[in-house]
Design an enzyme around this catalytic site. Structure first.
Site, mmCIF file in Angstrom:
data_model
loop_
_atom_site.group_PDB
_atom_site.id
_atom_site.type_symbol
_atom_site.label_atom_id
_atom_site.label_comp_id
_atom_site.label_asym_id
_atom_site.label_seq_id
_atom_site.Cartn_x
_atom_site.Cartn_y
_atom_site.Cartn_z
ATOM 1 N N ASN A 23 75.469 -62.880 -39.661
ATOM 2 C CA ASN A 23 74.648 -61.800 -39.147
ATOM 3 C C ASN A 23 74.037 -62.267 -37.823
ATOM 4 O OD1 ASN A 23 73.708 -59.130 -39.562
ATOM 5 N ND2 ASN A 23 71.719 -59.893 -40.233
ATOM 6 N N ASN B 12 68.226 -62.955 -40.024
ATOM 7 C CA ASN B 12 68.059 -62.055 -38.891
ATOM 8 C C ASN B 12 67.456 -62.734 -37.671
ATOM 9 O OD1 ASN B 12 69.068 -59.391 -38.645
ATOM 10 N ND2 ASN B 12 68.112 -58.893 -40.594
ATOM 11 N N ASP C 257 63.701 -57.184 -38.605
ATOM 12 C CA ASP C 257 65.141 -57.331 -38.377
ATOM 13 C C ASP C 257 65.352 -58.271 -37.179
ATOM 14 O OD1 ASP C 257 67.914 -56.895 -38.014
ATOM 15 O OD2 ASP C 257 67.785 -54.941 -38.941
HETATM 16 CA CA CA Z 1 69.984 -57.633 -37.830
#
Ligand code: CA
Length: 292
Positions: A102, A148, A198
């Protein structure tokens, strides 16, 4: 006066993510993770080019020796901007085919940090990895759910990191020479209604800008006090990441997602998955390049 947010691209990306400003080329890279797309947005022309990289792509950074680096579903890879060739350089989770990389960024010494998550978002299935400049990989943190945002303080002595499901931003003492991290502590706590943390950027005053998924906002946080200093609302709820860019690093680019939207949601948020920008009144700092 509220900061005006502008829709730059009505991209309808499933998971728009990973915005990164390239100071040399004066373009913005971003990714559409599950559609395997790397995008190059040129603010001078308004043109956006999308390239299929062959597998889910979590993030992108600039490689100092030329081209880009990607964190793909199946490992860290280099990307040639001319031939579009993808070359896997390291795959620390070859044994975990249900995981994908990610978000990630480079540290002040030019190492590439990126973390993983289960595609099904199984709790604790991911890890945070560090790709060193000699292309060796270290597993830095385990028990990560959705790896994240990651940034380094202006004095390079602190690393800030988000595992979204923990609903906080954590800080670590960071040693530039070795890349070692220690002394984990929570510096920003998320409460009901704020969404989940995030992607993240840092500004020239050392404050954190956090994209808040399902919170329709990007907030500026003071990591020293844990306070929200400013809130920028967006016309989309799934706000995924932000990055400073533009010639003066005074534009905040913001990506968003449209995954899981019902037809009713689309009526309420017709620009979900779009790329947005605003001028928040503070500048960012240049991001680090991969030195391997
Ligand atoms: Ca993300």
């Amino acid at each position: 006066m509220a900061v005006q947010v502008e829709l730059l691209l009505d991209a309808h990306a499933q998971i728009g993510e990973g915005p990164l400003w390239d100071e040399e080329q004066q373009v913005l890279y971003w990714v559409n993770i599950m559609e395997n797309l790397l995008h190059i947005y040129d603010p001078a022309t308004g043109e956006d080019q999308a390239m299929d990289v062959g597998q889910p792509v979590g993030t992108v950074v600039v490689r100092g020796s030329g081209g880009l680096m990607l964190a793909l579903q199946h490992g860290f890879a280099s990307f040639d901007l001319h031939t579009h060739q993808v070359k896997i350089l390291a795959d620390p989770e070859a044994h975990l085919p249900e995981n994908r990389f990610n978000d990630g960024k480079c540290d002040p010494a030019g190492r590439f940090w990126a973390g993983t998550m289960a595609i099904a978002a199984t709790k604790g299935a991911g890890s945070l990895y560090c790709l060193d400049t000699d292309l060796s990989v270290r597993r830095m943190l385990g028990d990560i759910s959705i790896s994240n945002g990651i940034v380094w303080s202006l004095d390079h002595g602190t690393m800030y990191y988000i595992d979204s499901l923990k609903a906080d931003v954590r800080a670590y003492d960071f040693e530039v020479q070795t890349g070692n991290i220690a002394n984990e502590r929570v510096v920003c706590r998320f409460t009901e209604g704020m969404g989940l943390p995030d992607g993240m950027a840092i500004d020239a005053e050392g404050m954190l800008w956090v994209a808040q998924y399902n919170g329709s906002r990007v907030c500026r946080w003071n990591p020293h006090t844990g306070q929200v200093l400013e809130t920028i609302m967006l016309p989309v709820s799934r706000v995924t990441a932000c990055a400073f860019g533009g010639a003066d690093l005074d534009t905040l680019y913001i990506t968003s997602a449209s995954q899981g939207m019902s037809p009713d949601d689309w009526k309420k948020e017709p620009h979900a998955g779009g790329l947005f920008a605003c001028k928040p009144g503070v500048r960012g700092v240049p991001t680090f390049r991969f030195k391997g």
